[in-house]
Scaffold this motif. Structure first.
Motif, PDB file in Angstrom:
ATOM      1  N   ALA A 210      18.041   7.637  30.552  1.00  0.00           N
ATOM      2  CA  ALA A 210      17.749   8.064  31.755  1.00  0.00           C
ATOM      3  C   ALA A 210      17.247   9.199  31.846  1.00  0.00           C
ATOM      4  N   TYR A 211      17.587  10.279  30.899  1.00  0.00           N
ATOM      5  CA  TYR A 211      17.119  11.640  30.732  1.00  0.00           C
ATOM      6  C   TYR A 211      15.615  11.593  30.381  1.00  0.00           C
ATOM      7  N   ARG A 212      15.280  10.737  29.436  1.00  0.00           N
ATOM      8  CA  ARG A 212      13.829  10.402  29.042  1.00  0.00           C
ATOM      9  C   ARG A 212      12.862   9.876  30.079  1.00  0.00           C
ATOM     10  N   SER A 213      13.389   9.010  30.928  1.00  0.00           N
ATOM     11  CA  SER A 213      12.683   8.573  32.141  1.00  0.00           C
ATOM     12  C   SER A 213      12.538   9.587  33.270  1.00  0.00           C
ATOM     13  N   TRP A 214      13.451  10.445  33.387  1.00  0.00           N
ATOM     14  CA  TRP A 214      13.201  11.585  34.002  1.00  0.00           C
ATOM     15  C   TRP A 214      12.175  12.375  33.815  1.00  0.00           C
ATOM     16  N   LEU A 215      12.134  12.874  32.319  1.00  0.00           N
ATOM     17  CA  LEU A 215      10.992  13.595  31.941  1.00  0.00           C
ATOM     18  C   LEU A 215       9.542  13.143  32.241  1.00  0.00           C
ATOM     19  N   GLU A 216       9.660  11.741  31.616  1.00  0.00           N
ATOM     20  CA  GLU A 216       8.285  11.019  32.017  1.00  0.00           C
ATOM     21  C   GLU A 216       7.888  11.000  33.366  1.00  0.00           C
ATOM     22  N   ALA A 217       8.678  10.729  34.313  1.00  0.00           N
ATOM     23  CA  ALA A 217       8.377  10.704  35.973  1.00  0.00           C
ATOM     24  C   ALA A 217       7.920  12.265  36.180  1.00  0.00           C
ATOM     25  N   ARG A 218       8.549  13.531  35.629  1.00  0.00           N
ATOM     26  CA  ARG A 218       8.123  14.710  36.033  1.00  0.00           C
ATOM     27  C   ARG A 218       6.965  15.188  35.221  1.00  0.00           C
ATOM     28  N   PHE A 219       6.586  14.650  33.997  1.00  0.00           N
ATOM     29  CA  PHE A 219       5.470  15.355  33.219  1.00  0.00           C
ATOM     30  C   PHE A 219       4.500  14.274  33.105  1.00  0.00           C
ATOM     31  N   HIS A 220       4.664  12.919  33.157  1.00  0.00           N
ATOM     32  CA  HIS A 220       3.715  12.151  33.272  1.00  0.00           C
ATOM     33  C   HIS A 220       3.133  11.744  31.658  1.00  0.00           C
ATOM     34  N   ASN A 221       2.934  12.803  31.030  1.00  0.00           N
ATOM     35  CA  ASN A 221       2.574  12.534  29.477  1.00  0.00           C
ATOM     36  C   ASN A 221       3.370  13.604  28.853  1.00  0.00           C
ATOM     37  N   ILE A 222       3.317  13.126  27.248  1.00  0.00           N
ATOM     38  CA  ILE A 222       3.985  13.905  26.467  1.00  0.00           C
ATOM     39  C   ILE A 222       3.345  15.492  26.117  1.00  0.00           C
ATOM     40  N   GLU A 223       2.073  15.400  26.386  1.00  0.00           N
ATOM     41  CA  GLU A 223       1.308  16.610  26.086  1.00  0.00           C
ATOM     42  C   GLU A 223       1.988  17.707  27.060  1.00  0.00           C
ATOM     43  N   GLY A 224       2.032  17.286  28.296  1.00  0.00           N
ATOM     44  CA  GLY A 224       2.401  18.279  29.363  1.00  0.00           C
ATOM     45  C   GLY A 224       3.882  18.883  28.849  1.00  0.00           C
ATOM     46  N   LEU A 225       4.832  17.860  28.528  1.00  0.00           N
ATOM     47  CA  LEU A 225       6.160  18.518  27.991  1.00  0.00           C
ATOM     48  C   LEU A 225       5.986  19.256  26.976  1.00  0.00           C
ATOM     49  N   ASN A 226       5.347  19.048  25.925  1.00  0.00           N
ATOM     50  CA  ASN A 226       5.256  19.934  24.827  1.00  0.00           C
ATOM     51  C   ASN A 226       4.475  21.131  25.170  1.00  0.00           C
ATOM     52  N   GLN A 227       3.894  21.320  26.034  1.00  0.00           N
ATOM     53  CA  GLN A 227       3.108  22.538  26.497  1.00  0.00           C
ATOM     54  C   GLN A 227       4.081  23.414  27.187  1.00  0.00           C
ATOM     55  N   ALA A 228       5.126  22.709  27.983  1.00  0.00           N
ATOM     56  CA  ALA A 228       6.053  23.473  28.819  1.00  0.00           C
ATOM     57  C   ALA A 228       7.144  24.053  27.758  1.00  0.00           C
ATOM     58  N   THR A 229       7.480  23.078  26.798  1.00  0.00           N
ATOM     59  CA  THR A 229       8.626  23.423  25.935  1.00  0.00           C
ATOM     60  C   THR A 229       8.231  23.930  24.614  1.00  0.00           C
ATOM     61  N   GLY A 230       7.031  23.946  24.311  1.00  0.00           N
ATOM     62  CA  GLY A 230       6.652  24.530  22.947  1.00  0.00           C
ATOM     63  C   GLY A 230       6.996  23.418  21.597  1.00  0.00           C
ATOM     64  N   ALA A 231       7.431  22.250  21.924  1.00  0.00           N
ATOM     65  CA  ALA A 231       7.647  21.253  21.226  1.00  0.00           C
ATOM     66  C   ALA A 231       6.570  20.539  20.632  1.00  0.00           C
ATOM     67  N   SER A 232       6.648  19.424  19.954  1.00  0.00           N
ATOM     68  CA  SER A 232       5.571  18.721  19.295  1.00  0.00           C
ATOM     69  C   SER A 232       5.900  17.274  19.115  1.00  0.00           C
ATOM     70  N   TRP A 233       6.283  16.732  20.159  1.00  0.00           N
ATOM     71  CA  TRP A 233       6.954  15.468  20.428  1.00  0.00           C
ATOM     72  C   TRP A 233       5.847  14.414  20.580  1.00  0.00           C
ATOM     73  N   THR A 234       5.871  13.121  19.911  1.00  0.00           N
ATOM     74  CA  THR A 234       4.662  12.461  19.987  1.00  0.00           C
ATOM     75  C   THR A 234       4.846  11.385  21.213  1.00  0.00           C
ATOM     76  N   SER A 235       6.153  11.269  21.370  1.00  0.00           N
ATOM     77  CA  SER A 235       6.482  10.460  22.588  1.00  0.00           C
ATOM     78  C   SER A 235       7.867  10.864  23.374  1.00  0.00           C
ATOM     79  N   PHE A 236       8.134  10.573  24.542  1.00  0.00           N
ATOM     80  CA  PHE A 236       9.293  10.630  25.480  1.00  0.00           C
ATOM     81  C   PHE A 236      10.346  10.232  24.527  1.00  0.00           C
ATOM     82  N   GLY A 237      10.411   9.201  23.705  1.00  0.00           N
ATOM     83  CA  GLY A 237      11.334   8.455  23.068  1.00  0.00           C
ATOM     84  C   GLY A 237      11.733   9.390  21.693  1.00  0.00           C
ATOM     85  N   ASP A 238      11.170  10.550  21.691  1.00  0.00           N
ATOM     86  CA  ASP A 238      11.475  11.500  20.516  1.00  0.00           C
ATOM     87  C   ASP A 238      12.349  12.441  21.034  1.00  0.00           C
TER      88      ASP A 238
END
Length: 660
Positions: A210-238
Motif C-alpha cells: 500500500a505504501y508503494r502504491s501511495w508513492l507511485e500515486a504521489r510521484f508518478h515515476n521513480i525518477e521523481g522519488l529518487n530526486q526527492a530522496t537522493g536514492a537510486s531505486w529502479t522501480s517502486f517495488g524496490d
C-alpha cells in the motif's frame, strides 16, 4: 523540479491538499497487489469542522434529550473475591458506589451487555461503549517479525470495522445509555525494530504494498522519488520501509502521511458502519496522544463529531506539556472527550494522590471544548486481574484505581468525588462555558518528523497559558478557514507540508487567512521552508523585511528571523497582541499558574485560576482586574478584594470566580 504528472484532487492531508495520481486514470481507484485502494477525487471527502464550538458543544444530548457535562469513569469492575464474575447484587452495589462518587457516565472497552445497559438507565448513567478493537499489530513488530493479526491497510480489516460498527450501533438503538460511540482504543502504527528501539513502523507486506502504491500515486515515476530522496531505486517495488537515521527524512515524511491517510480511511469505515444504523449519536475515537505516531495522533479524522484522547500526566511529568496536549486535542475548537486520564499511585506519596487528581481534572475543565472526562479507572485490579505473579510493587500493579479491589475508597477516589461534586454544583457553567481566543498558535506537526526547530514551540505555549492569553492551536496537517476563529496567528513551524508537485494546502490556507484580514507573526530562523519546493509564494511575502509588517490582501504578515531566545519572542508576541482584547482577570502567580475567563449563555461570566505547581505548598497569587469578582468555589483558597484586583491566598489547586 521533479517531473510530476498533472494532479487531480483528493484531501488525505486536509482541506485544500492535492493528491497527484497517474495520468489518464479513468477508474475510481487503483488497486495495488496488496489490495489497497488509492483514492481519487471521485470519492467524497468530509472537510474540517465548522468552527462554532459553543453551538457544537450544546448540540450533544443523550437519548432523553438531556445536555450534560460528562463526569466519567473508566469501568474496571474486578472484585477481590469474585473476580470478573461478580453477582448481580455486586454490580448494583458498584453502580451505587459510582453514583455516590458523583459520576454520571461510564466508559467500557467494548460494547455493553443489554442487562448492564438497563442498569445504567436505572442509575441515570450515560454509557460510552466502543467497537471492540480488532486483533491488530500494536507493538508486535519485534525484530522484523510479521504479526498474524490484520493491519488496517488490509481490506478485510476495513470490512470488519464497518460491520463491527454497525453491530455496536444496532445493539444500542433502544437504550438511553450511549451518548457517544468510540471507534476503538489506542491503535498504533509505530513498531519496534528491536526491543525498545522504536522505528517508523510496520513490517507486513500488505502495508508495504500500500505504501508503494501511495508513492507511485504521489510521484508518478521513480525518477521523481529518487530526486526527492537522493536514492537510486529502479522501480517502486524496490522501496522498503523508511529507517530512522538511515534513509531520507522525505521517505519518513511520505510514510507518515501515508499512514495518516490510510488510518483515517480505516476508521471512517467504522464510522460509516455506525451511521448505517444510527444517524444521530456522536462518534469519536480514543487516541493515544503523546505525539509519537503521526498516523494515529494526527490522522485525518474530520468525519468524527468528537475528538477523543487518552492522556496521562506521567507521559510528560509537567502540567504545561499536559495542557499543550489538551490544546492539540481540541485544535482550533473541536469538541472533545478526555477518554482516559489518571495517575499511577505506585511510588507516590499519599499526599500527592488527591492533589494530582484535582489538578488533572481541573486542567481538563480549563479547555471549554472538553465536555466529558473519564478518569481511569474504577478499581486497582485492572492490570492485576487476580494473577499471583503480578504482585504489588511490580510495574503491572500500577494502582490507577479510584477504589481498591475490595471497594475501599482511595484518596484518588475522594479527590475525584470532591471535584465532580463541584462540577455538578456548577453544571450550568460546565455545560455552557466558552471563551474567546485572541491568538492562534501553530503546533509544528511536520517538525516532529524532520526534527527542525522543535524546541521553539513548547515554551511559547506554556508562556501564553501563564499570561492568561486565550489561544487555540492549528496544525499544518489540517488547513482550514481560521479567520472565522481568530484574527491573529503566531506561526512557529520550521517546516510545513507541500505536495511533490509544489502545491501546499497549508500555504493556501495561510494566504486566504491574510486575504480575510488576518494578522500573522511568523517566528522562524528559516521561514517558508516546505517539505518540497514552493515556487508560487508571493514575492512580497518571500522577501518580507525582517520584523517589518507587510500587507497582503487586507491582512498583514510580520516575519521575525532572529527571535530564537525566549525574551526575544516574548517581546515580539507581546507587541503583536498590543491591540488584542485583554482578559478581565489575570493571575500573576508565575509560570505554573494558569488563568482563563469564560462566558456562558445563562450563567454569567466566570474565571478559573489553577495552581499547577508540583510542590505541595499553596500559593498566594495577586490578581489584576477591572471588574468585581466573587470567589464561588475553591479547595481552601481565600480572596481579599483590592483596588484593581485582589489577593488570592493559599491557592492549593483551583479557584473559580464569578463576575458580579
Amino acid at each position: 523540479m521533479m517531473s510530476i504528472a498533472k494532479a487531480t484532487s483528493f484531501n488525505p492531508l486536509g482541506a485544500g491538499a492535492r493528491f497527484p495520481l497517474l495520468s489518464g486514470l479513468a477508474l475510481l481507484a487503483v488497486i495495488s497487489p496488496s489490495g489497497y485502494a488509492v483514492p481519487t477525487d471521485s470519492e467524497e471527502h468530509v472537510g474540517t469542522f465548522d468552527p462554532k464550538p459553543l453551538a457544537i458543544f450544546r448540540g450533544f444530548t443523550n437519548r432523553s434529550g438531556q445536555s450534560r457535562f460528562y463526569r466519567g469513569l473508566g469501568w474496571s469492575p474486578w472484585h477481590a473475591t469474585m473476580g470478573w464474575n461478580r453477582t448481580r447484587e455486586q454490580q448494583i452495589a458498584d453502580l451505587g458506589l459510582v453514583t455516590n462518587m458523583n459520576v454520571n457516565a461510564l466508559r467500557t472497552w467494548k460494547g455493553m451487555d443489554p442487562n448492564f445497559m438497563k442498569d445504567l438507565d436505572e442509575f441515570n448513567l450515560a454509557g460510552l461503549p466502543q467497537v471492540q478493537n480488532l486483533s491488530q499489530p500494536k507493538s508486535e513488530y519485534l525484530s522484523g517479525k510479521i504479526s498474524k493479526s490484520l493491519v488496517w491497510t488490509d481490506p478485510r480489516a476495513t470490512s470488519r470495522i464497518y460491520s463491527d460498527g454497525a453491530a455496536l450501533a444496532s445493539a444500542h438503538q433502544t437504550r438511553q445509555a450511549p451518548f457517544a460511540y468510540l471507534l476503538g482504543n489506542e491503535y498504533t502504527t509505530i513498531g519496534q525494530r528491536e526491543p525498545k528501539v522504536w522505528d517508523y513502523g510496520c513490517c507486513d507486506p500488505t502495508t508495504l504494498g500500500a505504501y508503494r502504491s501511495w508513492l507511485e500515486a504521489r510521484f508518478h515515476n521513480i525518477e521523481g522519488l529518487n530526486q526527492a530522496t537522493g536514492a537510486s531505486w529502479t522501480s517502486f517495488g524496490d522501496v522498503g520501509f523508511p529507517r530512522k537515521g538511515v534513509d531520507s527524512k522525505i521517505l519518513g515524511y511520505e510514510y507518515a502521511m501515508f499512514l495518516r491517510a490510510s488510518f483515517g480511511r480505516f476508521l471512517r469505515a467504522g464510522y460509516e458502519g455506525i451511521r448505517s444504523v444510527d444517524t444521530r449519536t456522536p462518534v469519536s475515537y480514543a487516541r493515544l496522544l503523546s505525539r509519537w505516531d503521526l498516523a494515529c495522533e494526527d490522522g485525518d479524522f474530520s468525519f468524527q463529531e468528537v475528538q477523543g484522547e487518552n492522556l496521562y500526566f506521567s507521559w510528560g511529568k509537567d502540567w504545561g506539556d499536559y495542557a499543550i496536549r489538551l490544546a492539540r486535542l481540541i485544535g482550533p475548537s473541536r469538541p472533545a472527550l478526555v477518554t482516559e486520564t489518571g495517575f499511577a499511585t505506585l511510588g507516590r506519596s499519599e499526599q500527592e494522590f488527591g492533589r494530582l487528581t484535582r489538578q488533572g481534572l481541573w486542567l481538563c475543565a480549563f479547555h471549554p471544548e472538553i465536555f466529558g472526562i473519564f478518569t481511569f479507572a474504577f478499581c486497582d485490579e485492572w492490570y492485576k486481574n487476580g494473577q499471583a505473579n503480578n504482585d504489588p510493587g511490580t510495574e503491572k500493579e500500577c494502582f490507577y484505581g479510584m477504589v481498591t479491589a475490595d471497594r475501599k475508597m482511595k484518596s484518588t477516589g475522594e479527590a475525584m468525588k470532591e471535584t465532580y461534586a463541584t462540577f455538578k454544583s456548577f453544571d450550568g457553567f460546565m455545560r455552557e462555558r466558552a471563551s474567546d481566543p485572541v491568538l492562534l498558535l501553530s503546533d509544528q506537526a511536520v517538525d516532529e518528523i524532520f526534527t527542525t526547530n522543535r524546541a521553539f514551540f513548547s515554551p511559547i505555549a506554556k508562556w501564553l497559558y501563564s499570561e492568561g492569553i486565550d489561544f487555540r492551536m492549528i496544525t499544518s496537517l489540517q488547513p482550514g478557514r481560521w479567520s472565522t476563529i481568530c484574527p491573529r496567528l503566531v506561526l512557529v513551524d520550521g517546516m510545513f507540508p507541500v505536495d511533490p508537485d509544489g502545491h501546499s494546502g497549508f500555504l493556501t490556507a495561510l494566504l486566504q487567512y491574510l486575504r480575510d484580514g488576518g494578522q500573522i507573526l511568523y517566528l522562524s530562523p528559516n521561514p517558508w521552508t516546505g517539505t518540497y519546493p514552493t515556487p508560487n509564494l508571493p514575492v512580497e511575502l518571500r522577501d518580507a523585511p525582517n520584523g517589518v509588517a507587510v500587507t497582503f490582501g487586507s491582512g498583514k504578515l510580520t516575519v521575525v528571523r532572529h527571535a530564537s531566545e525566549p525574551e526575544a519572542w516574548k517581546q515580539e508576541i507581546t507587541a503583536f497582541l498590543a491591540s488584542a482584547p485583554r482578559a478581565s482577570l489575570l493571575a500573576k502567580g508565575g509560570p505554573a499558574v494558569y488563568s482563563r475567563v469564560f462566558r456562558t449563555a445563562t450563567q454569567g461570566t466566570f474565571a478559573l485560576v489553577l495552581n499547577l505547581n508540583l510542590a505541595m505548598d499553596p500559593l498566594d497569587v495577586p490578581l489584576e482586574s477591572v471588574e468585581t469578582w466573587d470567589l464561588v468555589a475553591s479547595d481552601g483558597a481565600k480572596f481579599s478584594p483590592q483596588k484593581g484586583g485582589g489577593l488570592l491566598q493559599s491557592l492549593d489547586t483551583f479557584a473559580l470566580f464569578k463576575a458580579r
